[in-house]
Design a protein around this motif. Structure first.
Motif, short mmCIF file in Angstrom:
data_model
loop_
_atom_site.label_atom_id
_atom_site.label_comp_id
_atom_site.label_asym_id
_atom_site.label_seq_id
_atom_site.Cartn_x
_atom_site.Cartn_y
_atom_site.Cartn_z
N SER A 288 17.43 -15.65 -44.02
CA SER A 288 18.23 -14.43 -43.79
C SER A 288 19.64 -14.55 -44.34
CB SER A 288 18.28 -14.10 -42.28
OG SER A 288 16.99 -13.92 -41.79
N GLY A 289 19.77 -15.15 -45.49
CA GLY A 289 21.07 -15.21 -46.14
C GLY A 289 21.99 -16.29 -45.63
N THR A 290 21.63 -16.98 -44.55
CA THR A 290 22.45 -18.06 -44.04
C THR A 290 21.98 -19.39 -44.65
OG1 THR A 290 20.99 -18.47 -42.16
CG2 THR A 290 22.74 -16.86 -41.85
N SER A 291 22.82 -20.39 -44.58
CA SER A 291 22.42 -21.70 -45.07
C SER A 291 21.29 -22.23 -44.21
CB SER A 291 23.62 -22.66 -45.02
OG SER A 291 24.66 -22.20 -45.85
N LEU A 292 20.35 -22.89 -44.84
CA LEU A 292 19.21 -23.45 -44.12
C LEU A 292 19.69 -24.47 -43.09
CD1 LEU A 292 16.09 -23.30 -44.18
CD2 LEU A 292 16.14 -25.29 -45.69
N THR A 293 19.11 -24.43 -41.89
CA THR A 293 19.54 -25.33 -40.82
C THR A 293 18.40 -26.27 -40.42
OG1 THR A 293 18.81 -23.89 -39.00
CG2 THR A 293 21.02 -23.51 -39.90
N THR A 294 18.78 -27.36 -39.78
CA THR A 294 17.79 -28.32 -39.28
C THR A 294 16.84 -27.66 -38.28
OG1 THR A 294 19.34 -30.14 -39.59
CG2 THR A 294 17.49 -30.52 -38.10
N GLU A 295 17.39 -26.79 -37.42
CA GLU A 295 16.55 -26.12 -36.42
C GLU A 295 15.50 -25.23 -37.09
OE1 GLU A 295 20.39 -27.15 -34.43
OE2 GLU A 295 19.83 -26.28 -36.34
N GLN A 296 15.86 -24.56 -38.17
CA GLN A 296 14.90 -23.71 -38.87
C GLN A 296 13.79 -24.55 -39.52
OE1 GLN A 296 17.69 -21.73 -41.44
NE2 GLN A 296 17.79 -19.90 -40.14
N ILE A 297 14.18 -25.70 -40.08
CA ILE A 297 13.19 -26.58 -40.70
C ILE A 297 12.22 -27.09 -39.65
CG2 ILE A 297 12.86 -28.74 -41.97
CD1 ILE A 297 15.69 -28.23 -43.17
N ARG A 298 12.74 -27.49 -38.49
CA ARG A 298 11.87 -27.99 -37.42
C ARG A 298 10.97 -26.89 -36.88
NH1 ARG A 298 16.37 -31.81 -34.32
NH2 ARG A 298 16.36 -33.47 -35.88
N LEU A 299 11.45 -25.67 -36.91
CA LEU A 299 10.62 -24.54 -36.50
C LEU A 299 9.41 -24.42 -37.42
CD1 LEU A 299 10.54 -22.22 -34.44
CD2 LEU A 299 11.81 -20.83 -36.08
N LEU A 300 9.62 -24.54 -38.72
CA LEU A 300 8.51 -24.50 -39.67
C LEU A 300 7.59 -25.70 -39.51
CD1 LEU A 300 10.05 -23.26 -43.05
CD2 LEU A 300 8.36 -22.11 -41.62
N ASN A 301 8.18 -26.83 -39.15
CA ASN A 301 7.41 -28.07 -39.01
C ASN A 301 6.33 -27.96 -37.93
OD1 ASN A 301 6.64 -30.66 -39.58
ND2 ASN A 301 8.37 -31.65 -38.59
N ARG A 302 6.45 -26.99 -37.04
CA ARG A 302 5.42 -26.78 -36.02
C ARG A 302 4.14 -26.22 -36.61
NH1 ARG A 302 9.58 -23.78 -31.82
NH2 ARG A 302 10.99 -25.54 -31.55
N PHE A 303 4.24 -25.61 -37.79
CA PHE A 303 3.09 -24.97 -38.41
C PHE A 303 2.59 -25.69 -39.66
CE2 PHE A 303 5.56 -21.81 -36.13
CZ PHE A 303 4.60 -21.22 -35.33
N THR A 304 3.49 -26.37 -40.37
CA THR A 304 3.10 -27.08 -41.58
C THR A 304 4.18 -28.08 -41.94
OG1 THR A 304 2.49 -26.82 -43.92
CG2 THR A 304 4.20 -25.36 -43.09
N ARG A 305 3.76 -29.10 -42.73
CA ARG A 305 4.73 -30.06 -43.23
C ARG A 305 5.03 -29.82 -44.71
NH1 ARG A 305 3.23 -35.31 -43.39
NH2 ARG A 305 5.43 -35.88 -43.49
N ASN A 306 4.49 -28.73 -45.24
CA ASN A 306 4.65 -28.45 -46.67
C ASN A 306 5.46 -27.17 -46.88
OD1 ASN A 306 2.79 -30.62 -47.50
ND2 ASN A 306 1.24 -29.35 -46.52
N ILE A 307 6.57 -27.31 -47.59
CA ILE A 307 7.45 -26.17 -47.87
C ILE A 307 7.63 -26.03 -49.37
CG2 ILE A 307 9.77 -25.21 -47.62
CD1 ILE A 307 10.01 -26.51 -44.95
N THR A 308 7.45 -24.81 -49.85
CA THR A 308 7.78 -24.48 -51.23
C THR A 308 8.99 -23.55 -51.21
OG1 THR A 308 5.50 -24.71 -52.02
CG2 THR A 308 6.99 -23.37 -53.35
N VAL A 309 10.06 -23.98 -51.83
CA VAL A 309 11.30 -23.21 -51.83
C VAL A 309 11.37 -22.41 -53.13
CG1 VAL A 309 13.81 -23.31 -51.64
CG2 VAL A 309 12.41 -25.05 -50.52
N ILE A 310 11.46 -21.09 -53.00
CA ILE A 310 11.59 -20.22 -54.17
C ILE A 310 13.00 -19.67 -54.23
CG2 ILE A 310 10.82 -18.09 -55.28
CD1 ILE A 310 8.08 -18.51 -54.21
N TYR A 311 13.67 -19.93 -55.33
CA TYR A 311 15.03 -19.44 -55.51
C TYR A 311 15.17 -18.73 -56.85
CZ TYR A 311 16.89 -21.91 -51.45
OH TYR A 311 17.17 -22.32 -50.17
#
Length: 659
Positions: A288-311
């Motif tokens: 949402s336009g904010t810098s990525l945070t550790t809490e957001q990453i851990r939130l995703l980690n509950r569903f998968t350990r694989n992230i693809t970042v598109i910029y």
């Protein structure tokens, strides 16, 4: 308060696998399910869900409970709120008793804010669809400029806030919502001149922000004006129900697709998420336009350990990708990067290519972070040895964040090859960086967990569990816990106890209750005593030798009692005597033999510990007051003498039990 009948209906309906499965990816293992724990960072699953027992337990961090306490812990809400959340899922009407004013105020504020946000989301959507201004400005923008279908607009609850400065605030007040919550949620602002309210999101298209369970916690608003003095986006402020560092836009809509594909695509903004979903790529979320945070990453980690970042492919997008990569790596996640063509962002890209085109582009263009970062920086440092040295330091910093030693080793090799540098130099630099930042305690998951257990202070009950069988040196709380364990696991069982020359059949619960009642003893630990009282009441109802069902404790109205019961019932469950021992005729202690020694020993040790406490109290009283009346002094001395005699008797009994 919610009446007990309703609570029982909620627990009866709750399917713990369904509920927890909405938050984490559960995988079946035998009769149970496993996952990486959502409450602490781990790579090896130690979080177990038992559908037959209706409980969950993490053998890493120690958290445990039932479906309701999981929702309570995960969402950070109160026990009544968690009950309501589960009840709503299963269509159960919640009847409540009248609360005290303090309880009403404490429990209602958050619910009032959620209710107001729900009303506001409906209001904005109605203005967009039915108001002339909403249709001509907001709806036209979504349809014509952004290519949104009506189905997509409805799915994400998109809306429009009228241009008149205070129309939404006035309508909210007319609908019965209070000023304090309009201000607390950030929907309204207060004028300094006269204290009146005006709309934060006036004349903006609206994006509701849902939390992981689908409740609206905030809003984002985009202006359609071209005035550069007006901020393009306005977002709700932090509140009791919203913390931007803990929320990911679109996760509520994406979590099932993320689980199914075992990958999350991370983009930047609202439109990026919506366009990707509309194109058919649904495992997409945004910071949402904010810098990525550790809490957001851990939130995703509950569903998968694989992230693809598109910029975006521009310079700003590239450097944004670099900033987020190190944080993702530090959480033990696998990260790949996709840079779009310079003329595109995820929104325009998805609309131009559709689902098949996006998926094919991602498949052919995604790079692991080492390849991406090394090639990018090597191009920038071409022919400049000073910049190349800085590049190596930058790469070392990224690799050093990776917690897994094997993965670190692989990346070091790749990094050395890509940058044409001696691998041993990189190994040494990474080792020095990790030593300075982490002490390299994360060499593998097991060592990390054991280190955490040694370094972090443990609750007394947890420390007692880790300490193993009780001994003469065990604390009173550890002994109380041991007796509770015998009740919960073996209270209905019998054992043969040698009394003189005779063998006497004894029931575990009867022995414990008789021994405690003989000296009018109650447990000092509140939770242990609550379990003791609950067990006694049910035991008296069903009779000696009949098992007291575990659900009385696992579904207890006090979540702390539930957590302790789960912890006790799941302790020592991983130990199974080897069949090889039996084949080699090695004696394996039976339950009867274990109870015949353990129960009398635990009761006797507990009494000894209580007596020691009484003795210390009386001795402290004597030391604190040297001018006690003669009668009082004589009474204390008599009590001390009696207690010391009892202590000696118990010591002899313990010696016999041990022998």
């Amino acid at each position: 308060m919610i009446d007990r009948e309703t609570v029982d209906r909620i627990y009866a309906a709750a399917n713990i696998v369904e509920i927890i499965g909405e938050y984490v990816t559960l995988r079946r293992k035998g009769v149970n399910y496993q996952a990486c724990c959502p409450f602490h960072n781990e790579k090896t699953p130690s979080f177990v869900v038992s559908p037959s027992k209706g409980l969950f337990k993490c053998f890493g961090c120690g958290k445990g409970g039932n479906a309701v306490t999981f929702v309570m812990e995960h969402e950070g809400i109160s026990y009544p709120e968690a009950l309501k959340t589960v009840a709503k899922r299963y269509g159960i009407e919640v009847r409540e008793k009248e609360l005290t004013p303090e309880e009403q105020h404490r429990n209602d504020d958050r619910e009032s804010m959620f209710a107001l946000n729900g009303w506001a989301a409906d209001y904005f959507a109605e203005v967009l669809a039915g108001d002339p201004e909403g249709q001509s400005v907001g709806l036209a923008y979504f349809r014509q400029q952004r290519g949104m279908t009506d189905a997509t607009i409805r799915k994400f609850g998109l809306g429009f806030c009228p241009g008149r400065g205070d129309r939404m605030s006035r309508d909210a007040l007319k609908a019965g919502y209070r000023e304090e919550f309009l201000v607390a949620t950030g929907l309204s602002l207060r004028r300094e001149s006269d204290g009146s309210l005006y709309d934060r999101f006036r004349e903006r298209v609206i994006f509701p922000v849902h939390n992981i369970s689908g409740r609206i916690v905030a809003f984002g608003g985009r202006t359609l004006r071209t005035d550069k003095n007006v901020a393009k986006y306005q977002n709700s402020p932090e509140s009791e129900i919203y913390s931007k560092k803990r929320e990911l836009y679109g996760l509520y809509f994406a979590k099932k697709a993320i689980q199914q594909q075992d990958c999350a695509i991370l983009v930047e903004g609202y439109f990026d998420v919506i366009s990707m979903h509309q194109a058919g790529v649904e495992n997409v979320v945004a910071s949402s336009g904010t810098s990525l945070t550790t809490e957001q990453i851990r939130l995703l980690n509950r569903f998968t350990r694989n992230i693809t970042v598109i910029y975006d492919g521009d310079a700003a997008g590239i450097h944004a990708a670099l900033r987020g990569i190190d944080m993702i790596l530090g959480e033990g996640m696998n990260v790949r990067v996709v840079l779009l063509p310079p003329e595109d962002d995820p929104d325009t890209f998805a609309r131009r290519l559709g689902a098949a085109g996006v998926q094919e582009y991602v498949r052919t263009h995604e790079q692991d972070f080492i390849t991406f970062k090394a090639r990018l920086l090597m191009d920038e440092a071409s022919g400049d040895p000073i910049r190349k040295a800085a590049l190596i330091g930058d790469m070392v910093q990224s690799v050093a964040r990776i917690p897994d030693p094997i993965q670190r080793s692989v990346y070091i090799k790749e990094c050395a090859r890509t940058m044409d540098i001696d691998e041993q130099i990189l190994i040494g630099e990474v080792a020095r960086k990790r030593l300075a930042t982490t002490g390299d305690r994360e060499t593998d998951d097991f060592v990390r967990r054991q280190t955490a257990l040694r370094r972090e202070p443990q609750p007394a009950a947890e420390a007692a569990r880790l300490a193993g069988p009780v001994t003469a040196g065990s604390s009173q709380e550890a002994l109380e816990r041991e007796l509770v364990k015998y009740l919960l696991k073996y209270g209905h069982c019998s054992f043969d106890f040698k009394e003189g020359r005779n063998m006497v059949a004894c029931n575990v619960a009867e022995v414990i209750f008789n021994e405690l009642d003989a000296d009018h003893l109650v447990f000092a630990n509140r939770l242990c005593n609550e379990i003791l009282d609950t067990y006694r009441a049910q035991w008296q109802a069903v009779g000696v030798g009949t098992e007291v069902p575990a659900h009385y404790f696992l579904n207890h109205s006090d979540p702390e009692v539930c957590n302790l019961a789960v912890d006790i019932l799941t302790s020592d469950d991983n130990y199974v005597p080897s069949e090889l021992w039996r084949r080699k005729e090695v004696h394996v202690e039976s339950d009867d033999e274990m109870l015949a020694v353990g129960v009398p020993k635990a009761v006797t040790l507990y009494k000894s510990k209580v007596i020691e406490g009484y003795i210390r109290e009386l001795q402290a009283r004597l030391a604190a007051d040297e001018e006690l009346p003669d009668d009082t002094l004589r009474e204390i001395m008599q009590r001390l003498a009696a207690l010391n005699r009892a202590k000696v008797t118990i010591a002899h009994k313990l010696q016999r039990l041990i022998l």
